[in-house]
Structure formats: structure tokens, C-alpha cells
Design an enzyme around this catalytic site. Sequence first.
Site, mmCIF file in Angstrom:
data_model
loop_
_atom_site.group_PDB
_atom_site.id
_atom_site.type_symbol
_atom_site.label_atom_id
_atom_site.label_comp_id
_atom_site.label_asym_id
_atom_site.label_seq_id
_atom_site.Cartn_x
_atom_site.Cartn_y
_atom_site.Cartn_z
ATOM 1 N N ASP A 30 0.860 -1.186 0.000
ATOM 2 C CA ASP A 30 0.000 0.000 0.000
ATOM 3 C C ASP A 30 0.895 1.234 0.000
ATOM 4 N N ASN A 31 0.482 2.278 -0.710
ATOM 5 C CA ASN A 31 1.278 3.521 -0.652
ATOM 6 C C ASN A 31 0.637 4.551 0.290
ATOM 7 N N ASP A 57 4.059 1.910 -4.217
ATOM 8 C CA ASP A 57 3.008 2.087 -5.210
ATOM 9 C C ASP A 57 2.953 0.813 -6.048
ATOM 10 N N SER A 123 -17.080 -3.272 -9.181
ATOM 11 C CA SER A 123 -18.144 -2.504 -8.534
ATOM 12 C C SER A 123 -19.450 -2.657 -9.294
ATOM 13 N N ALA A 124 -20.562 -2.517 -8.584
ATOM 14 C CA ALA A 124 -21.875 -2.517 -9.230
ATOM 15 C C ALA A 124 -22.022 -1.335 -10.178
ATOM 16 N N TYR A 147 -14.354 6.817 -13.050
ATOM 17 C CA TYR A 147 -14.105 5.758 -12.068
ATOM 18 C C TYR A 147 -14.736 4.448 -12.548
ATOM 19 N N LYS A 151 -13.110 0.519 -13.866
ATOM 20 C CA LYS A 151 -13.487 -0.822 -13.393
ATOM 21 C C LYS A 151 -13.897 -1.711 -14.570
ATOM 22 N N TYR A 175 -18.903 -5.262 -6.112
ATOM 23 C CA TYR A 175 -19.468 -4.917 -4.799
ATOM 24 C C TYR A 175 -20.670 -3.998 -4.980
ATOM 25 N N ASN A 177 -23.119 -1.851 -1.989
ATOM 26 C CA ASN A 177 -22.741 -0.714 -1.125
ATOM 27 C C ASN A 177 -22.175 -1.179 0.215
ATOM 28 N N ASN A 196 -18.972 11.518 0.931
ATOM 29 C CA ASN A 196 -19.872 11.442 -0.230
ATOM 30 C C ASN A 196 -20.973 10.425 0.006
ATOM 31 N N ARG A 290 -29.255 14.071 -6.373
ATOM 32 C CA ARG A 290 -27.832 14.236 -6.698
ATOM 33 C C ARG A 290 -27.634 13.837 -8.169
HETATM 34 P P1 NAD Z 1 -9.743 2.657 0.089
HETATM 35 O O1 NAD Z 1 -9.370 3.934 -0.568
HETATM 36 O O2 NAD Z 1 -10.090 2.679 1.541
HETATM 37 O O3 NAD Z 1 -8.557 1.598 -0.104
HETATM 38 C C1 NAD Z 1 -7.717 1.587 -1.224
HETATM 39 C C2 NAD Z 1 -6.284 1.425 -0.722
HETATM 40 O O4 NAD Z 1 -5.413 1.376 -1.860
HETATM 41 C C3 NAD Z 1 -5.818 2.584 0.147
HETATM 42 O O5 NAD Z 1 -5.192 2.080 1.300
HETATM 43 C C4 NAD Z 1 -4.829 3.353 -0.739
HETATM 44 O O6 NAD Z 1 -3.825 3.966 0.020
HETATM 45 C C5 NAD Z 1 -4.299 2.226 -1.618
HETATM 46 N N1 NAD Z 1 -3.817 2.615 -2.952
HETATM 47 C C6 NAD Z 1 -4.448 3.336 -3.906
HETATM 48 N N2 NAD Z 1 -3.679 3.424 -5.009
HETATM 49 C C7 NAD Z 1 -2.540 2.736 -4.751
HETATM 50 C C8 NAD Z 1 -1.372 2.427 -5.490
HETATM 51 N N3 NAD Z 1 -1.202 2.862 -6.751
HETATM 52 N N4 NAD Z 1 -0.402 1.691 -4.910
HETATM 53 C C9 NAD Z 1 -0.546 1.241 -3.629
HETATM 54 N N5 NAD Z 1 -1.620 1.473 -2.888
HETATM 55 C C10 NAD Z 1 -2.611 2.217 -3.436
HETATM 56 O O7 NAD Z 1 -10.919 2.015 -0.760
HETATM 57 P P2 NAD Z 1 -11.894 0.806 -0.399
HETATM 58 O O8 NAD Z 1 -13.228 1.357 -0.104
HETATM 59 O O9 NAD Z 1 -11.252 -0.114 0.552
HETATM 60 O O10 NAD Z 1 -11.997 0.116 -1.830
HETATM 61 C C11 NAD Z 1 -11.121 -0.907 -2.217
HETATM 62 C C12 NAD Z 1 -11.372 -1.258 -3.673
HETATM 63 O O11 NAD Z 1 -12.735 -1.612 -3.834
HETATM 64 C C13 NAD Z 1 -11.116 -0.088 -4.630
HETATM 65 O O12 NAD Z 1 -10.536 -0.616 -5.815
HETATM 66 C C14 NAD Z 1 -12.506 0.439 -4.909
HETATM 67 O O13 NAD Z 1 -12.595 1.052 -6.169
HETATM 68 C C15 NAD Z 1 -13.330 -0.834 -4.854
HETATM 69 N N6 NAD Z 1 -14.739 -0.584 -4.515
HETATM 70 C C16 NAD Z 1 -15.056 0.099 -3.380
HETATM 71 C C17 NAD Z 1 -16.386 0.356 -3.070
HETATM 72 C C18 NAD Z 1 -16.768 1.112 -1.817
HETATM 73 O O14 NAD Z 1 -17.907 1.532 -1.707
HETATM 74 N N7 NAD Z 1 -15.865 1.333 -0.861
HETATM 75 C C19 NAD Z 1 -17.396 -0.105 -3.915
HETATM 76 C C20 NAD Z 1 -17.040 -0.811 -5.053
HETATM 77 C C21 NAD Z 1 -15.704 -1.050 -5.345
HETATM 78 C C1 UD1 Z 2 -21.714 5.271 -4.489
HETATM 79 C C2 UD1 Z 2 -20.828 5.541 -5.678
HETATM 80 C C3 UD1 Z 2 -20.733 4.291 -6.535
HETATM 81 C C4 UD1 Z 2 -20.249 3.112 -5.700
HETATM 82 C C5 UD1 Z 2 -21.228 2.919 -4.550
HETATM 83 C C6 UD1 Z 2 -20.836 1.778 -3.648
HETATM 84 C C7 UD1 Z 2 -21.186 7.941 -6.038
HETATM 85 C C8 UD1 Z 2 -21.838 8.979 -6.905
HETATM 86 N N1 UD1 Z 2 -21.415 6.651 -6.408
HETATM 87 O O1 UD1 Z 2 -23.001 5.074 -4.985
HETATM 88 O O2 UD1 Z 2 -19.845 4.476 -7.603
HETATM 89 O O3 UD1 Z 2 -20.205 1.936 -6.492
HETATM 90 O O4 UD1 Z 2 -21.264 4.139 -3.779
HETATM 91 O O5 UD1 Z 2 -19.914 2.160 -2.708
HETATM 92 O O6 UD1 Z 2 -20.463 8.246 -5.096
HETATM 93 N N2 UD1 Z 2 -27.494 9.852 -0.179
HETATM 94 C C9 UD1 Z 2 -28.133 10.892 0.458
HETATM 95 N N3 UD1 Z 2 -27.395 11.791 1.163
HETATM 96 C C10 UD1 Z 2 -26.031 11.703 1.269
HETATM 97 C C11 UD1 Z 2 -25.375 10.616 0.617
HETATM 98 C C12 UD1 Z 2 -26.141 9.716 -0.110
HETATM 99 O O7 UD1 Z 2 -29.358 11.003 0.386
HETATM 100 O O8 UD1 Z 2 -25.414 12.564 1.906
HETATM 101 C C13 UD1 Z 2 -28.297 8.853 -0.907
HETATM 102 C C14 UD1 Z 2 -27.957 8.721 -2.384
HETATM 103 O O9 UD1 Z 2 -28.711 9.597 -3.157
HETATM 104 C C15 UD1 Z 2 -28.287 7.236 -2.636
HETATM 105 C C16 UD1 Z 2 -27.997 6.552 -1.296
HETATM 106 O O10 UD1 Z 2 -28.021 7.604 -0.325
HETATM 107 O O11 UD1 Z 2 -29.659 7.083 -2.906
HETATM 108 C C17 UD1 Z 2 -26.637 5.887 -1.255
HETATM 109 O O12 UD1 Z 2 -25.647 6.821 -1.652
HETATM 110 P P1 UD1 Z 2 -24.084 6.475 -1.600
HETATM 111 O O13 UD1 Z 2 -23.737 5.944 -0.270
HETATM 112 O O14 UD1 Z 2 -23.343 7.671 -2.093
HETATM 113 O O15 UD1 Z 2 -23.929 5.260 -2.622
HETATM 114 P P2 UD1 Z 2 -24.327 5.166 -4.182
HETATM 115 O O16 UD1 Z 2 -25.013 6.379 -4.643
HETATM 116 O O17 UD1 Z 2 -25.031 3.875 -4.381
#
Ligand code: NAD
Ligand code: UD1
Length: 330
Positions: A30-31, A57, A123-124, A147, A151, A175, A177, A196, A290
Site C-alpha cells: 500500500d502507498n 506504489d 463494482s456494481a 471511475y 473498473k 461490490y 454498497n 460522499n 444528486r
Molecule cells: P480505500 O481507498 O479505503 O482503499 C484503497 C487502498 O489502496 C488505500 O489504502 C490506498 O492507500 C491504496 N492505494 C491506492 N492506489 C494505490 C497504489 N497505486 N499503490 C498502492 N496502494 C494504493 O478504498 P476501499 O473502499 O477499501 O476500496 C477498495 C477497492 O474496492 C477499490 O478498488 C474500490 O474502487 C473498490 N470498490 C469500493 C467500493 C466502496 O464503496 N468502498 C465499492 C465498489 C468497489
Molecule cells: C456510491 C458511488 C458508486 C459506488 C457505490 C458503492 C457515487 C456517486 N457513487 O453510490 O460508484 O459503487 O457508492 O460504494 O459516489 N445519499 C443521500 N445523502 C447523502 C449521501 C447519499 O441522500 O449525503 C443517498 C444517495 O442519493 C443514494 C444513497 O443515499 O440514494 C446511497 O448513496 P451512496 O452511499 O453515495 O452510494 P451510491 O449512490 O449507491
Amino acid sequence: MILVTGGAGYIGSHTCIELINAGHKIVIVDNFCNSERKVIDTIQSITSSSVVCVDADVRDKQKLTGIFKNYPISAAMHFAGHKAVGESVAKPLSYYKNNIDSTLALCEVMDEFDVRKLIFSSSATVYDASNKMPLDEESSLGCTNPYGWTKLMIEQILRDLSISNDIWSIVSLRYFNPIGAHKSGKLGERPTGIPNNLMPYITQVASGKRDKLHVFGNDYPTIDGTGVRDYIHVVDLAEGHVRALDYARNHGGSQAINLGSGTGYSVLQIIEAFEHATNISIPYVIDPRRPGDIATCYAKTDKAKRLLNWQTQRSLAQMCEDSWRFESQK
Ligand code: NAD
Ligand code: UD1
């Protein structure tokens, strides 16, 4: 040993714990561009195991080669990447560069060392917005932001790789949410700045860091007009990765598999569940929709059940309790 890229992040760190619980040895790379170094200590203290972590990295092929030379890696889980949709629209090059280059570098080095089992964080968001719910893995694909495209492009790269040589075994996990946190309250999601996503925003309202939640739209064609999503406990998600690794060890080719609960909840239902689980009231206002949001998104989970023998175990109440425990212990 299992190489875990991005293992200090939200989902990666929980997966490291479940991998160790399942008897695997791990090497994290991890970086720390979106995580804290102390997460590694937390993983070690929760599991009472020592963990190898390389600060690098993933795009740095020289360092990656060093890791494969030093440790007997048999498979990789690739979490590293940037993940904020809005930021990807503002900085597309940074997203394409980090997410795609890191995957290419990882696959090249894996290939060189004859390691060809890979679990990828998809991701979904790769599903086209016009699909009917629930989304199964055959639903049509398409994205609306850089983004999401990273994927989808990476999934394609991985499919092509497995076609080129059937010795590869690749699982792209889509994944829904992820929310929740480790039950110890020591590990969870730490968004920087204004969150967000819904659950981190709610927990910050509960802790008094923010005064109220902004609900984005109440005029969707859903049960109460607010957006419906498929929330999954991060520990269920982590367990799904351990099952996917078992699958990849025993099957060749490439698969895309949904990891969700199969149930959709509206924003108002989440607020209610959180209030009920924590006894804290969450003030909110209704704001406009949004941009880019869809009304409803939830998974069909049959493929995960069939191929991975996996389904979610943890309830929405537990997701709320665990999210809150982490926020309140920070
Ligand atoms: P996160 O940002 O918490 O974790 C990602 C980690 O990767 C971090 O520790 C970051 O420092 C490290 N990283 C990023 N770029 C790097 C690089 N080039 N080299 C080394 N380390 C690097 O994110 P997360 O929520 O744990 O998500 C993990 C993965 O799942 C991501 O690929 C994300 O796109 C995917 N994903 C997340 C969600 C979500 O809602 N959290 C949903 C769908 C998919
Ligand atoms: C987000 C990401 C998506 C990712 C998914 C799973 C965005 C635009 N999309 O989507 O790419 O795959 O998470 O992690 O970030 N909401 C509110 N108030 C808030 C925040 C959210 O009403 O302050 C609502 C949104 O409109 C939505 C629901 O809550 O209906 C969930 O939102 P969020 O947690 O951001 O997830 P996604 O929109 O599904």
C-alpha cells in the site's frame, strides 16, 4: 502467501483479517495515499499475528518484483485504486493512470513469477443505469463516469488475459454498497473531508460533526421516494473474498460475481434503522436529487451462492451498530 494490494484501505483491511482468520499468510502493499499506517498495527492487534507490509506504489514494478522475489506469493487480491466518483470526473487522467496502470503492473509481475490467481475489486457501478432490478451478472454494462470506466476496462483486460492463457484464474467481484465496520470498533471507513456516501455522513451527524443529513431527492419511484441501495456489511464482503480465493484455487478462467445482500433499502429506511440501532436521532432535510444517481440498485446474488457458497450473514441493524461503534470510538 497472499499479496493484498491496498490492504490498508477500508475493504482491504477487513479482508486481511478474514484471510488471516482463515489461516492464510499475507503480504500487504500500500502507498497509503488513502489510508493510515496505523491500520497495519490494528490488523496485527486484532489478529494477534504479525503482518508483512511494504510501503510502495503498485505501479512500481521494481518494488513489486522485489516482493515476489522475497515472499512465496501464490495469489493476489487487488484492492488498490482510487474510488471517488466525483473526483474521477474532475481528475480523469489520475484515475485511469492509477487504476489501470496498477492492474497492468500487477498482472505483468504475476505472470513473470507464474502466479496467476487474482481477485479484483470491481463494482456494481459497471452496470448500465437502464437495467431492470435485481442486477444479475448478465445485465448490460456501461458507465457514466471515469471511475466506473476504469473498473469496466480492467474487467475487460482481465477477461482478455484469461482468454490468452487458461492457466489464469480471475474473479472480479462486483461490490454493491459496503458499510459497517469491524466489531472491535477499531477498524472502519475514514473518509477525508465531507463524506460522499450515506453511512459515513449519517455517523458524522450522529457524532455531532455535521448538523443534519441531506437526503438527495424524495421523488424517485421507490417505496418512500428516496433512493434504494443494496447495503452489505464489510465483514460479509471480506468473507466473500476468502470464498472467491478458494474458488480461484480450484477453477480456471475468469468470472464476474456480484457481492451484495440482494435486498434494497431506501435512505429513509436506513435513517430509521440507524436511529433504532443506536437510539440517536438523525435530523435531515430533503434536497434535490444528486446528479448521476439512480432510483434503485440491488443485486441478484444467486451466482455468489452457487459458485462461492456465500451469502451475507449480517443484518442492517448490525451494519448500523458497527458503523456507529467505529465512529464513536474514533
Ligand atoms: P480505500 O481507498 O479505503 O482503499 C484503497 C487502498 O489502496 C488505500 O489504502 C490506498 O492507500 C491504496 N492505494 C491506492 N492506489 C494505490 C497504489 N497505486 N499503490 C498502492 N496502494 C494504493 O478504498 P476501499 O473502499 O477499501 O476500496 C477498495 C477497492 O474496492 C477499490 O478498488 C474500490 O474502487 C473498490 N470498490 C469500493 C467500493 C466502496 O464503496 N468502498 C465499492 C465498489 C468497489
Ligand atoms: C456510491 C458511488 C458508486 C459506488 C457505490 C458503492 C457515487 C456517486 N457513487 O453510490 O460508484 O459503487 O457508492 O460504494 O459516489 N445519499 C443521500 N445523502 C447523502 C449521501 C447519499 O441522500 O449525503 C443517498 C444517495 O442519493 C443514494 C444513497 O443515499 O440514494 C446511497 O448513496 P451512496 O452511499 O453515495 O452510494 P451510491 O449512490 O449507491
